[in-house]
Design a protein around this motif. Structure first.
Motif, PDB file in Angstrom:
ATOM      1  N   LEU A 129       6.610  -2.121   2.969  1.00  0.00           N
ATOM      2  CA  LEU A 129       5.510  -1.187   3.193  1.00  0.00           C
ATOM      3  C   LEU A 129       5.693   0.108   2.399  1.00  0.00           C
ATOM      4  O   LEU A 129       4.731   0.645   1.852  1.00  0.00           O
ATOM      5  CB  LEU A 129       5.388  -0.874   4.687  1.00  0.00           C
ATOM      6  CG  LEU A 129       4.838  -2.009   5.553  1.00  0.00           C
ATOM      7  CD1 LEU A 129       4.986  -1.668   7.031  1.00  0.00           C
ATOM      8  CD2 LEU A 129       3.368  -2.271   5.221  1.00  0.00           C
ATOM      9  N   VAL A 130       6.927   0.592   2.334  1.00  0.00           N
ATOM     10  CA  VAL A 130       7.200   1.786   1.524  1.00  0.00           C
ATOM     11  C   VAL A 130       6.874   1.513   0.061  1.00  0.00           C
ATOM     12  O   VAL A 130       6.190   2.302  -0.609  1.00  0.00           O
ATOM     13  CB  VAL A 130       8.669   2.225   1.684  1.00  0.00           C
ATOM     14  CG1 VAL A 130       9.019   3.317   0.666  1.00  0.00           C
ATOM     15  CG2 VAL A 130       8.934   2.717   3.096  1.00  0.00           C
ATOM     16  N   GLY A 131       7.372   0.388  -0.449  1.00  0.00           N
ATOM     17  CA  GLY A 131       7.121   0.047  -1.840  1.00  0.00           C
ATOM     18  C   GLY A 131       5.650  -0.164  -2.131  1.00  0.00           C
ATOM     19  O   GLY A 131       5.126   0.311  -3.156  1.00  0.00           O
ATOM     20  N   LEU A 132       4.948  -0.868  -1.237  1.00  0.00           N
ATOM     21  CA  LEU A 132       3.532  -1.155  -1.441  1.00  0.00           C
ATOM     22  C   LEU A 132       2.698   0.134  -1.416  1.00  0.00           C
ATOM     23  O   LEU A 132       1.776   0.312  -2.237  1.00  0.00           O
ATOM     24  CB  LEU A 132       3.052  -2.120  -0.360  1.00  0.00           C
ATOM     25  CG  LEU A 132       1.629  -2.676  -0.463  1.00  0.00           C
ATOM     26  CD1 LEU A 132       1.407  -3.350  -1.798  1.00  0.00           C
ATOM     27  CD2 LEU A 132       1.378  -3.658   0.676  1.00  0.00           C
ATOM     28  N   THR A 133       3.035   1.026  -0.500  1.00  0.00           N
ATOM     29  CA  THR A 133       2.304   2.301  -0.419  1.00  0.00           C
ATOM     30  C   THR A 133       2.521   3.140  -1.669  1.00  0.00           C
ATOM     31  O   THR A 133       1.562   3.661  -2.268  1.00  0.00           O
ATOM     32  CB  THR A 133       2.755   3.088   0.824  1.00  0.00           C
ATOM     33  OG1 THR A 133       2.520   2.305   1.990  1.00  0.00           O
ATOM     34  CG2 THR A 133       2.005   4.406   0.931  1.00  0.00           C
ATOM     35  N   LEU A 134       3.777   3.284  -2.077  1.00  0.00           N
ATOM     36  CA  LEU A 134       4.076   4.089  -3.259  1.00  0.00           C
ATOM     37  C   LEU A 134       3.525   3.442  -4.529  1.00  0.00           C
ATOM     38  O   LEU A 134       3.103   4.145  -5.461  1.00  0.00           O
ATOM     39  CB  LEU A 134       5.585   4.304  -3.379  1.00  0.00           C
ATOM     40  CG  LEU A 134       6.225   5.150  -2.272  1.00  0.00           C
ATOM     41  CD1 LEU A 134       7.727   5.246  -2.470  1.00  0.00           C
ATOM     42  CD2 LEU A 134       5.597   6.540  -2.227  1.00  0.00           C
ATOM     43  N   PHE A 135       3.521   2.111  -4.588  1.00  0.00           N
ATOM     44  CA  PHE A 135       2.956   1.408  -5.737  1.00  0.00           C
ATOM     45  C   PHE A 135       1.455   1.704  -5.855  1.00  0.00           C
ATOM     46  O   PHE A 135       0.940   1.924  -6.957  1.00  0.00           O
ATOM     47  CB  PHE A 135       3.191  -0.091  -5.596  1.00  0.00           C
ATOM     48  CG  PHE A 135       2.726  -0.907  -6.775  1.00  0.00           C
ATOM     49  CD1 PHE A 135       3.566  -1.119  -7.854  1.00  0.00           C
ATOM     50  CD2 PHE A 135       1.461  -1.468  -6.794  1.00  0.00           C
ATOM     51  CE1 PHE A 135       3.149  -1.875  -8.946  1.00  0.00           C
ATOM     52  CE2 PHE A 135       1.031  -2.215  -7.873  1.00  0.00           C
ATOM     53  CZ  PHE A 135       1.878  -2.422  -8.951  1.00  0.00           C
TER      54      PHE A 135
END
Length: 570
Positions: free
Chosen positions: A99-105
């Motif tokens: 979720l962190v990666g997807l949001t920042l992406f």
């Protein structure tokens, strides 16, 4: 909800099975859709930018060196965080890091789409790549721990199809979006398209994806993280920048330093295992022949395919002069066939033929390249999309047949608590392989293009001489013009910046060419370039075919069966 780490392991310790079998989640297939969407976004962004580079250059008034960084910045950020991203998922929860990666992406994609200048775009691309490095290891690890062994082959087959089609789909989608010029935004939609997709995927992942983490990885390994990132960057940076800079000595020095840092990293990880525990990379994974041999074959495969995608794109756009849309749509047979090959490989072929499926996939891919080689050499610059259809479909099918069992082979024997580390290593090897392939194929391709530039001049000069005669150019002047033309073709072939116009291609001082003569020279230059590119593309395919044959031979170092006995249930 019961955590993976809370489920006791009551099965015997089989090397071909994971040590923990999670209770199947009813939502796992819906969660898989979310994972595939996230993975597709990343894989798409690796290649989608390539077809938009000319438009980006014009819109941002960017020098060619900055365009290279728009591409390589994503690669560097991605490679740097892959292994670390996998271990962070093991420690803090794979769903959390996803979720962190997807949001920042998604945020980084927005930043790319609204970039006001080259520096802004390059910075956003580095961040976009780094956040993709957080996402991708979680995707493979969540697949590994969320699905029972009886379903895992099917899941990895689907993932292999996405892997095979997304990279090529980037060329197709990029070409369509650039050609459509939505809202007058030119190249920006290639990045902005990720924003609505991400805004839908984030809440879906929050609801559907099951949390999991390693039961043994309980602390960070900051020194190991710095060493791992350093080793990857010291290798990938000179590979991506070396050719444009003329391969300075420091580039080779950095690659040598990468090997040294990697050795220090291994020594440190062994020490950490013996003292503190919770290493960044579980070195014991490499004691399994399936994991070590699989990683080696996987590396070679992506060296071959990474190089192929580079020279193929150059051949179509810089050589044949095709538009981004036409070049992208020409990739469709490869993408569709790759998805079909991956979907049938694990489900149909692997249970009956084991490792021979990978052997066949490598050879089928090589056969497709061989067909392409013949057609490129035979038709030259006159080749059509229809004539490319069969070799692209054959090579794509072989690609898919190889990829899906390879992923299963490498990950099927990995324990659930090490799934993040293993998937991070798998993705890192793939990325490093593609970087090596791009660098090595680029060196070979441009060296051949430089050395064989005279062939293009020779092919174009008869028609050019005839046009000069029709324009009543005196014979003595014709020879001067033809000498000037040969020098121009050679210097263009040797240039590291294809957007620059060599001095030899400028009209002689005080003797500007008349418009009909300039048109004749331009047409002859395009013909010479197309001839050289077609010839060099065919020569470079021999390089890829040789690697694929070596891969087929290396398959026999792998176990005869690619996964657990439960694979027979598939």
């Amino acid at each position: 909800m019961q955590k993976i780490s809370d489920i006791p392991d009551t099965r015997p310790d089989l090397s071909t099975q994971v040590s923990v079998e999670p209770t199947p989640d009813r939502r796992r297939w819906l969660a898989l859709v979310v994972l595939l969407v996230a993975g597709f976004m990343d894989l798409l962004d690796v290649t989608i930018v390539n077809v938009a580079l000319p438009t980006i250059q014009r819109d941002l008034d960017a020098p060619y060196a900055d365009l290279e960084w728009v591409v390589s910045g994503y690669l560097l950020g991605f490679a740097a965080l892959l292994i670390t991203g996998g271990r962070l998922g093991d420690l803090f929860g794979r769903k959390t890091i996803l979720l962190v990666g997807l949001t920042l992406f998604t945020v980084a994609s927005l930043a790319c789409g609204i970039a006001a200048g080259p520096t802004w775009l390059i910075t956003a691309r580095v961040v976009q790549g780094a956040t993709a490095g957080l996402m991708i290891p979680q995707i493979l690890a969540i697949m590994q721990v969320s699905f029972p062994i009886a379903e895992r082959g099917k899941v990895l087959g689907i993932w292999g199809g996405v892997l095979g089609s997304a990279s090529v789909a980037g060329l197709i989608v990029g070409g369509i979006l650039v050609q459509a010029d939505l809202f007058g935004w030119a190249w920006r939609p290639i990045f902005l398209v990720n924003v609505p997709v991400g805004l839908l995927a984030i809440p879906a992942a929050m609801v559907l994806v099951r949390q999991s983490r390693s039961a043994t990885a309980d602390r960070l390994d900051p020194i190991g993280t710095v060493l791992a990132i350093g080793a990857v960057l010291l290798l990938v940076y000179p590979l991506t920048e070396g050719r444009a800079l003329g391969w300075p000595v420091w580039a080779f020095g950095l690659m040598a330093a990468s090997a040294l840092v990697l050795a220090v990293f291994v020594i440190f990880e062994r020490h950490r295992i013996a003292t503190v525990g919770s290493p960044l990379v579980v070195l014991d994974l490499f004691r399994a022949r399936s994991f070590t041999a699989g990683m080696a074959v996987w590396l070679l495969f992506w060296i071959a395919l990474g190089g192929y995608f580079l020279v193929w794109t150059l051949y179509l756009q810089a050589g044949l002069g095709w538009t981004a849309l036409r070049a992208g749509l020409s990739a469709a047979p490869f993408a569709v066939a790759a998805a079909a090959g991956a979907a049938t490989s694990v489900q149909v072929f692997v249970p009956r033929y084991g490792r021979m499926v990978m052997f066949a996939g490598a050879l089928i891919n090589a056969a497709g390249f061989g067909m392409y080689l013949y057609l490129a050499a035979h038709y030259g610059s006159g080749i059509t999309s229809l004539q490319m259809f069969v070799p692209l479909a054959v090579s794509g099918f072989g690609f898919g047949v190889f990829v899906a069992p390879a992923v299963d082979l490498i990950l099927s024997g990995v324990s659930a608590h090490d799934a993040g580390s293993a998937s991070g290593q798998l993705s890192t090897i793939q990325q490093v392989g593609m970087a090596l392939g791009v660098a090595l194929a680029g060196v070979f391709f441009f060296a051949q293009l430089d050395q064989t530039s005279a062939h293009g001049s020779t092919a174009a000069i008869p028609a050019l001489r005839q046009q000069l005669t029709q324009l009543d150019v005196p014979a003595s002047t014709q020879e001067q013009i033809l000498t000037h033309f040969r020098a121009c073709v050679h210097d263009r072939s040797a240039a590291t910046d294809p957007t620059a116009v060599p001095a030899s291609c400028q009209p002689p001082a005080g003797q500007p060419f008349a418009e009909p003569l300039q048109q004749a020279l331009t047409q002859a230059g395009l013909q010479a370039n197309a001839h050289n590119m077609s010839r060099t593309f065919a020569q470079t395919l021999w390089w890829a075919i040789g690697i694929l044959i070596a891969i087929a031979a290396g398959v026999f170092a792998l176990p005869k069966r690619l996964s657990a006995p439960d694979l027979a249930k598939l």
